[in-house]
Design an enzyme around this catalytic site. Structure first.
Site: not given
Length: 310
Positions: A51-52, A80, A101, A129
Site C-alpha cells: 500500500r505505502t 553487494k 522505507r 510512519h
C-alpha cells in the site's frame, strides 16, 4: 537536513499538520493536477510494502512526476555490501525527492544527514510512519468532523506498531483520550506512555478488548501482530490471534464509530465487519493517495493552495 524532509510526525507543528490536511482535501477534490512535470521521485523500499509504495508511486505519477527506485533491496547494490550512505548519495544525483522505507529505526533520519535532497520516511523499523499518520488524521477528520476530544482505542501490536506510535505523537495537539488494548508482550512502550504523561494526553491500558472499550470509542484502530518483528516464532503464535474484531461486537457501538486499520490485516478484523458502515479501512487506504500527494508536494516546497491561486 533539508527543511522539507518528513522523518517524524513530531517534526511538524499543529499548524503544519492542519495545513497538510487542507492540502490533502484539495487533492481529493481536484484530481488530475500535473504540477510535478519534470520532477523525479525515488522510492527506495529496503523493506516489503504494498500500500505505502504503490500509493506513493501513484501519487507521484498522477502529479506528473517520474518514479524510479526499487521494492526489493536484494536487487540493488546494497546486496553487494553498499552502505546506506552510499546508496542515498548515489540516488540523490538523479532525483528531486526520496521516499524511503527501511527496517532499521533511525535510518530515515540518518539519510537526511548525508544528502540535501528531501527525505520522506515511509517507515523505519518499529519507530515512525509519518505519512500513514497524515492519512490517518485525514480519515479521522473526514469521519468525525473534528480531531479534538475523541476517544481512540488502539488495539493489538502496540509494541512494534509504528503507525500507532506516530498517531499518538500527532494527537498531542487535539486532546484525545486513548485506550491502549494489548497483552503484556505487546503493550505500549514506556517511552510513548511517558510522552502521553508529559503532554497531558489521557490514556488507560487494557488487556481485554471489552464491550466497554468498544462502546465508548469514536475510533477503533486495529493493528496486525507483525510476524516479521518476532525472533521467536513460538511467541508470535501465542499472541497473534488474541485480539479479533467481529461484527457482532459492534451492536451497541456509537453511531459515529469508525474502524481503522493500516493494513494488511490477517485475523484481527473478521471479514464480516467489511460490510458494516462503520468499517472504514479500505477508504482509509484510498485517502493515502491524496495525503501522499500533499506530502510529496510539501517535500518539494510546493504549496498547492498557493500554487492554484497564482
Amino acid at each position: 537536513m533539508n527543511p522539507h524532509s518528513l522523518v517524524s510526525i513530531a517534526d511538524l507543528t499543529k499548524e503544519q499538520i492542519l495545513h497538510i490536511l487542507d492540502q490533502t482535501r484539495y487533492f481529493e477534490d481536484h484530481q488530475g493536477l500535473k504540477i510535478l512535470d519534470g520532477k523525479v521521485v525515488a522510492t527506495l523500499f529496503f523493506e516489503p510494502s504494498t500500500r505505502t509504495r504503490l500509493s506513493f508511486e501513484t501519487a507521484a505519477n498522477r502529479l506528473g512526476a517520474r518514479v524510479i527506485g526499487f521494492s526489493d533491496a536484494n536487487t540493488t547494490s546494497s546486496s553487494k555490501g553498499e552502505t546506506l550512505k552510499d546508496t542515498i548519495k548515489m540516488v540523490s544525483n538523479y532525483v528531486d525527492v526520496i521516499v524511503m522505507r527501511h527496517y532499521l529505526e533511525g535510518a530515515a533520519r540518518y539519510a537526511t544527514e548525508v544528502t540535501d535532497i528531501p527525505i520522506i520516511n515511509a517507515g523505519d523499523g518499529s519507530n515512525q510512519h509519518p505519512s500513514q499518520t497524515i492519512l490517518d488524521l485525514y480519515s479521522i477528520l473526514k469521519t468525525q468532523g473534528r480531531l479534538e476530544d475523541l476517544t481512540i482505542s488502539l488495539v493489538g501490536d502496540l509494541k512494534y506498531g509504528r503507525t500507532v506510535h506516530s498517531l499518538i505523537m500527532a494527537m498531542k495537539y487535539f486532546n484525545p483520550n486513548f485506550n491502549f488494548v494489548a497483552c503484556d508482550e505487546l503493550r505500549m512502550p514506556e517511552e510513548y506512555k511517558q510522552f502521553c504523561v508529559q503532554n497531558g494526553i489521557k490514556f488507560t491500558e487494557h488487556k481485554d478488548f471489552s464491550a466497554d472499550v468498544i462502546n465508548s470509542s469514536d475510533i477503533i484502530y486495529m493493528t496486525r501482530v507483525q510476524k516479521e518483528r518476532f525472533s521467536d516464532i513460538v511467541e508470535y503464535d501465542r499472541v497473534k490471534d488474541l485480539y479479533s474484531l467481529r461484527n457482532s461486537m459492534l451492536v451497541n457501538s456509537r453511531e459515529n464509530l469508525r474502524i481503522l486499520h493500516p493494513l494488511p490485516r490477517v485475523n484481527e478484523i473478521n471479514c464480516d465487519v467489511d460490510d458494516n458502515p462503520k468499517a472504514y479501512y479500505f477508504q482509509q487506504a484510498r485517502n493515502g493517495l491524496f495525503a501522499r500527494q500533499a506530502i510529496i508536494c510539501n517535500a518539494l516546497g510546493i504549496d498547492i493552495l498557493d500554487y492554484n491561486n497564482r
